[in-house]
Write an enzyme that holds these catalytic residues in place. Structure first.
Site, PDB file in Angstrom:
ATOM      1  N   PHE A   1     -11.784  22.304  -8.842  1.00 15.70           N
ATOM      2  CA  PHE A   1     -10.788  21.566  -9.261  1.00 15.70           C
ATOM      3  C   PHE A   1     -11.455  20.077  -9.619  1.00 15.70           C
ATOM      4  CE2 PHE A   1      -8.471  17.363  -8.423  1.00 15.70           C
ATOM      5  CZ  PHE A   1      -7.226  17.570  -9.158  1.00 15.70           C
TER       6      PHE A   1
ATOM      7  N   GLU B   1      -3.036  20.960   0.535  1.00 16.40           N
ATOM      8  CA  GLU B   1      -3.854  22.173   0.766  1.00 16.40           C
ATOM      9  C   GLU B   1      -3.716  22.817   1.969  1.00 16.40           C
ATOM     10  OE1 GLU B   1      -8.013  22.532  -0.522  1.00 16.40           O
ATOM     11  OE2 GLU B   1      -7.104  23.644  -2.610  1.00 16.40           O
TER      12      GLU B   1
ATOM     13  N   GLY C   1      -5.144   2.986  -3.476  1.00 17.14           N
ATOM     14  CA  GLY C   1      -6.419   3.669  -4.127  1.00 17.14           C
ATOM     15  C   GLY C   1      -6.121   5.312  -4.505  1.00 17.14           C
TER      16      GLY C   1
ATOM     17  N   ARG D   1       6.456  17.582  -4.567  1.00 13.43           N
ATOM     18  CA  ARG D   1       5.198  17.627  -5.478  1.00 13.43           C
ATOM     19  C   ARG D   1       5.170  19.381  -5.771  1.00 13.43           C
ATOM     20  NH1 ARG D   1       7.010  13.536  -3.510  1.00 13.43           N
ATOM     21  NH2 ARG D   1       5.754  12.143  -3.072  1.00 13.43           N
TER      22      ARG D   1
ATOM     23  N   ASP E   1       0.832  -1.044   0.086  1.00 13.56           N
ATOM     24  CA  ASP E   1       0.063   0.256   0.085  1.00 13.56           C
ATOM     25  C   ASP E   1       0.979   1.203   0.089  1.00 13.56           C
ATOM     26  OD1 ASP E   1      -2.157   1.689   0.374  1.00 13.56           O
ATOM     27  OD2 ASP E   1      -2.092   1.770   2.429  1.00 13.56           O
TER      28      ASP E   1
END
Length: 1134
Positions: free
Chosen positions: A506, A465, A644, A563, A364
């Site tokens: 978004f 965020e 996921g 990122r 995972d």
């Protein structure tokens, strides 16, 4: 599709259902007090060996064929059954404790208008229950009400009234299923019908966060919950060595039958040729009337005598070894995580050696590879990069001094930043810098909480965020409050209220979001943030130079695994905006084509943007993850990530933790939307030749066969990575495509499956198990990983922040992913080597022991006479040879743990099953046959017509038996000394102690006293002192040892010189000091990755603008204005 109707009046509660509903209790235990003994014995006798020994016991009760006393079989059989039974009882007792712990968790249930404490197992469908912060969700619930309307998980706005007032509702919903992302139902309340979907559900296995309390209606309970529906069945896991042992036991049975048949035929011939005429001295047994019938009886007699070729103590020894090696995992202090006091735990004690054979790891992502904690790390503003510190020569330097944010009373004390120049730019009122952080404080859907004045807590749709808004907060642009129409920001101590005019939300196609606000000065501005690949197409041509500089910074950030997001703005004309907002209102209320119309409007206004810069966020990996993955890759272990999360998220993490890198030939992305598209992508990406009918694998698999065929290992012409989305994976898992998926995926070094359901995770694992002859391991930390953990050969649970569901279903557990390399490369490899050495030695010593009977048969008229004393036969495996082999199997190690970690290549032989397989078994068998020949004929020759020094003969059966068994025991003791690589005091004590015990028991049992007390049981009176006092006997013993051991020593010496194993090479290297750990070099790459990957679903812009999630709670929300200088809300330092 079935459906349920649930009526839930508060007084009383009534259920109406159209399918069988379950209670909320779970059960993983197998036995209870009354069923344990019969069920456990039934399971144990399903083992071929146990059933075989029960059959032998029955044979020994028949006088005509019994050649051994009953206790030679009963004692070992009872001991084996007892040890295995106790172990099974302990395991099941622990399962009972685990079930009891879960089923007895407390929960508050609304009964007759009152909240009452109940146990989880007593919760029923239709109950209304109350959960509080950090509580596990009891069952699958329909969220009715929450204390936190600002929480973005709020489901229903019409339930904000007191539940203690009588009301009646009706829920109609679909039958229980395993679809985590889908729920369909309706709620009828006071004559009005409301649609229910997955966003209004809380699923069992989740944890309530950032919410004081909430009420929920139980929709599915116990086994019907989506978590349990996805968990899959608990299967009994057996190691590859277990399966091989079953095959070998059948081979040994066949070999035993062959030996018995030869001896039985020999007996028939001997009785026909000689015994028939010799009956005056050796009469046939009662009932025996012919030589052929005598041979038939002798067949079964020899089955009893030669039964030790299948040793019953093998299985109990295996269990003890596994249990001991499990304790080493539990006791390993290097796998203990002190921060939350979590040791490693071997929850299953039967799979240890399988840890040394892992070829595929299925992991995972969130909580397993990462901490799921986002940190604002660097940024680029107006062409200048911030975050790194450089010296006068332009070289980057490491600095540990954090920026001091004490001037900002609203700063987050946990936020850390090291580049002081950015703070100086903010304090100097640099316009681009202020505009940059103003954008971050306005362009988001974060909800603030301020339970105590000045103590801000942000609830964000995605962690990135929250990280961006927190960064703006610390640099002086504090997002303080919001209403559907306004956003309140404290800019450098001055409170400003911006009117929120529109949120351009978004989604996965846009990969950006924008807000349109009016400043207190009346200026209209659009602020936008999003993926660089998208925003660069929307920039004004005047930004080209700045774009080049920002691109360079982006490449640098991405090269460090960060990122990235690009931020831009646009000043809007008032007249144009009024026209646009009117068209926006029409589009948002359109009944047809609403999404397309809104998308066109968004594209229209989001043009000619002015570039501000870029942000770089670090999704913190768990400590040691990149190093662990790199080490495991060197051990030839392939790692597949099944998550996921979105494709961008998964790929970002892949680059961060060294799974993916720019040195790869290519990273293929499979995202076809039909079966044909997926098939073409799978074939064309890696193996275009697989289209051809002439492809060997296609020819092999086209042949009809009921048995599943195993895919051979194929070699790619480079290093590749594969990324496949959940939608495409659904097609790829279909029958006609699964073979292509496995072929393509196994050619790649790394495979990442994103947006997959828990059931798909299990299906991927099952697919590899089906087509590849490899051992699989699945590791995860959450309830959504339970299914793949149960499916894989080995399941590992990480005890993290996602609850204990993964741990409870796992075979092994620990707190950090980095401990996996120690579990496999140290404990797994040691366990595998120890088990292989044990099996090789065990089979060897029992062949050498048993086949002496076979050779003796040719010299005893095939009469089923035993060579050894019956007590020696009974004690050989249980006492004389059990402890030395256990000592080796519990303490032996070819190299220590440090060298095991330094040289992961040592792990490869276990993957290839080189240390114990059918070929190795045949070698052990041949060595045992050779040793049995030496152990019979050397004592036989030494005893033949031999005289003692006083002239008396010692060539009797009892002296021969004693000499043969003494030779045997010393030879097998020397052999285990040769097999032992790591000597301890325990090994020395067991080997010398076992020999001492043998001689002590032998002299005691063959003494005059024992004969006088138990005349029938101990007939070998005086044999020990008479035989072992002769020098020629000891000379024969020495000759037997030399002839048995010398070929082994010679073969091993030549093999180490001519064809050394990896262990041999490391042992040679150990004579030199270990090499220093290689220093890692930071490598810059050009792969940019967007932080917007962390928004997993459509944004909450519409919800915020509607105001449905707002409740006046603070002075900031009620007034819409706030000043830090007011008397009521004054903060020191501002």
């Amino acid at each position: 599709m079935g459906c349920a109707v649930i009526l839930f009046p508060v007084l009383p509660i009534l259920f109406i259902f159209l399918f069988s509903l379950q209670n909320n209790s779970i059960k993983t235990s197998k036995y209870n007090f009354f069923t344990f003994l019969p069920l456990n014995l039934f399971e144990q006798f399903q083992r071929i060996a146990n059933a075989y020994f029960l059959f032998l016991l029955i044979l020994q009760l028949i006088p005509q064929i019994s050649s051994l006393a009953w206790f030679t079989t009963v004692v070992p059989l009872v001991l084996v059954l007892a040890v295995s039974g106790v172990k099974d009882a302990i395991d099941d007792f622990n399962r009972h404790k685990s079930d009891k712990h879960v089923n007895n968790r407390p929960v508050q249930v609304l009964i007759n208008g009152m909240l009452k404490d109940e146990k989880w197992m007593n919760v029923q469908v239709g109950d209304i229950i109350k959960l509080e912060n950090n509580n596990f969700v009891t069952a699958d619930l329909l969220l009715l009400s929450s204390s936190e309307p600002h929480s973005l998980t709020l489901a229903l706005g019409y339930f904000h009234f007191c539940f203690f007032l009588p009301f009646t509702g009706e829920v109609k919903c679909e039958a229980p299923n395993n679809k985590l992302d889908k729920f369909t139902g309706t709620l009828t309340l006071r004559g009005e019908k409301y649609a229910l979907d997955n966003e209004k559900m809380l699923l069992r296995g989740c944890t309530i966060r950032n919410t004081e309390w909430c009420f929920g209606l139980v929709i599915y309970a116990g086994p019907d919950t989506k978590l349990m529906q996805n968990s899959g069945k608990t299967t009994f896991k057996r190691t590859s060595i277990d399966r091989l042992m079953n095959v070998l036991v059948l081979v040994i049975f066949a070999f035993l039958a062959l030996m018995c048949l030869i001896l039985a035929i020999g007996n028939g011939i001997w009785e026909y040729d000689k015994g028939y005429y010799f009956q005056v001295y050796l009469p046939w047994a009662e009932g025996v009337s012919s030589a052929s019938y005598s041979g038939f009886l002798m067949f079964w007699s020899y089955v009893i005598i030669l039964n030790t070729v299948v040793p019953i103590s093998l299985y109990v020894s295996v269990e003890i070894i596994r249990l001991g090696n499990s304790f080493y995992i539990d006791w390993d202090r290097k796998m203990y995580y002190p921060l939350n006091d979590t040791p490693a735990q071997a929850r299953t004690t039967t799979l240890n050696e399988e840890l040394g054979q892992i070829k595929y790891i299925f992991s995972d992502k969130t909580g397993t590879l990462t901490q799921n904690i986002m940190c604002f790390n660097k940024c680029s503003i107006n062409g200048k990069s911030y975050g790194d510190v450089y010296d006068m020569s332009g070289q980057r330097i490491e600095i540990n001094e954090k920026v001091d944010f004490s001037y900002n009373q609203l700063a987050d004390p946990k936020f850390a930043f090291y580049d002081h120049s950015l703070v100086e730019a903010v304090k100097l009122s640099d316009v681009p810098t202020h505009r940059f952080f103003r954008l971050l404080s306005l362009c988001h859907t974060v909800m603030p909480e301020e339970k105590k004045e000045g103590n801000l807590v942000y609830q964000a749709q995605s962690p990135d965020e929250g990280a961006l808004v927190t960064a703006a907060r610390n640099f002086g642009f504090v997002f303080r409050a919001r209403t559907p129409e306004t956003i309140t920001v404290v800019e450098m101590g001055e409170t400003k209220i911006y009117k929120l005019l529109a949120i351009l939300d978004f989604n996965n196609v846009r990969k950006r979001m924008s807000v349109i606000v009016r400043s207190p000065e009346g200026d209209l501005t659009l602020y936008c943030k999003g993926a660089d690949t998208i925003l660069y197409e929307l920039l004004h041509s005047s930004c080209d130079t700045l774009k080049e500089e920002t691109t360079e910074h982006l490449n640098e950030f991405a090269g460090e695994g960060l990122r990235t997001l690009v931020v831009a703005y646009k000043n809007l004309d008032e007249d144009y905006f009024q026209d646009w907002i009117g068209r926006h209102h029409e589009a948002s209320t359109a009944l047809e084509g609403r999404e397309d119309k809104l998308s066109e409007l968004y594209e229209e206004i989001e043009k000619d943007l002015m570039l501000l810069g870029a942000t770089a966020i670090e999704d913190k990996l768990q400590d040691g993850v990149p190093q662990t993955i790199e080490t495991l890759a060197k051990a030839n272990i392939k790692i597949w990530v099944l998550t996921g999360d979105k494709q961008e998220t998964a790929m970002n993490i892949g680059y961060s933790c060294n799974l993916l890198n720019d040195d790869m030939e290519d990273v293929f992305i499979i995202e076809g939307s039909t079966s044909d598209d997926v098939l073409n992508e799978l074939r064309k990406k890696m193996k275009p030749d697989s289209f051809l009918d002439s492809d060997e694998i296609n020819i092999q698999f086209e042949k009809s066969s009921k048995k599943t065929k195993i895919l051979p290992d194929e070699q790619a012409n480079g290093v590749y990575g594969l990324v496949i989305t959940g939608h495409s994976l659904a097609y790829a898992l279909e029958g006609n495509l699964e073979l292509e998926l496995v072929r393509t995926a196994c050619l790649c070094k790394v495979v990442i499956c994103c947006r997959v359901t828990p059931l798909q995770k299990a299906q991927v694992v099952e697919l590899v198990k089906k087509y590849k002859k490899a051992v699989t391991l699945a590791i995860g930390d959450g309830a959504n990983d339970v299914s793949m953990i149960k499916t894989a050969h080995i399941g590992v649970g990480i005890s993290g922040q996602e609850g204990m569901q993964a741990v409870l279903s796992s075979d092994f557990s620990f707190a950090q992913f980095r401990y996996l390399q120690r579990l496999l490369l140290v404990h797994g490899r040691w366990s595998y080597i120890r088990m292989c050495k044990f099996l090789k030695y065990f089979f060897y010593k029992n062949f050498a022991f048993t086949l002496v009977h076979f050779w003796y048969g040719f010299f005893s008229g095939f009469s089923a006479q035993t060579v050894y004393d019956e007590w020696f036969i009974t004690l050989y495996n249980l006492v004389y040879t059990s402890l030395p082999v256990l000592g080796m199997s519990l303490f032996d190690q070819d190299v220590d743990d440090r060298w095991s970690m330094l040289f992961p290549q040592l792990y490869v032989p276990g993957q290839q099953n080189l240390y114990f397989n059918k070929t190795v078994f045949v070698k052990c068998m041949l060595q045992g046959i050779y040793s049995s020949l030496i152990l019979f004929f050397i004592p036989y020759g030494a005893m033949y017509n031999t005289m003692r020094s006083d002239g008396k003969a010692i060539a009797d059966y009892q002296s021969f038996a004693l000499m043969a068994q003494t030779c045997l025991l010393i030879v097998v003791s020397v052999q285990i000394g040769l097999d032992t690589s790591y000597w301890t005091v325990v090994n020395q004590f067991f080997i010398w102690g076992s020999l001492s015990v043998y001689f002590a028991i032998t002299f005691t049992m063959y003494s005059d006293g024992m004969y006088l007390i138990f005349t029938a049981s101990f007939p070998f009176i005086g044999t020990a002192r008479n035989t072992l006092s002769q020098p020629n006997v000891w000379l024969a013993i020495f000759l037997s040892i030399t002839l048995c051991v010398l070929p082994v020593v010679g073969f091993r010496f030549l093999k180490a010189q001519l064809k050394p194993t990896p262990s041999d090479k490391i042992k040679e290297a150990k004579k030199r000091p270990p090499p220093p750990s290689p220093k890692r070099r930071l490598r810059r790459t050009s792969t940019r990755r967007s932080g917007y990957a962390f928004s997993h679903q459509h944004g909450f812009g519409a919800l915020i603008m509607s105001g449905r999630n707002m409740r006046p709670k603070s002075p900031f929300a009620t007034t819409g204005t706030f000043s830090p200088n007011s008397d009521k809300h004054k903060h020191k330092g501002l």
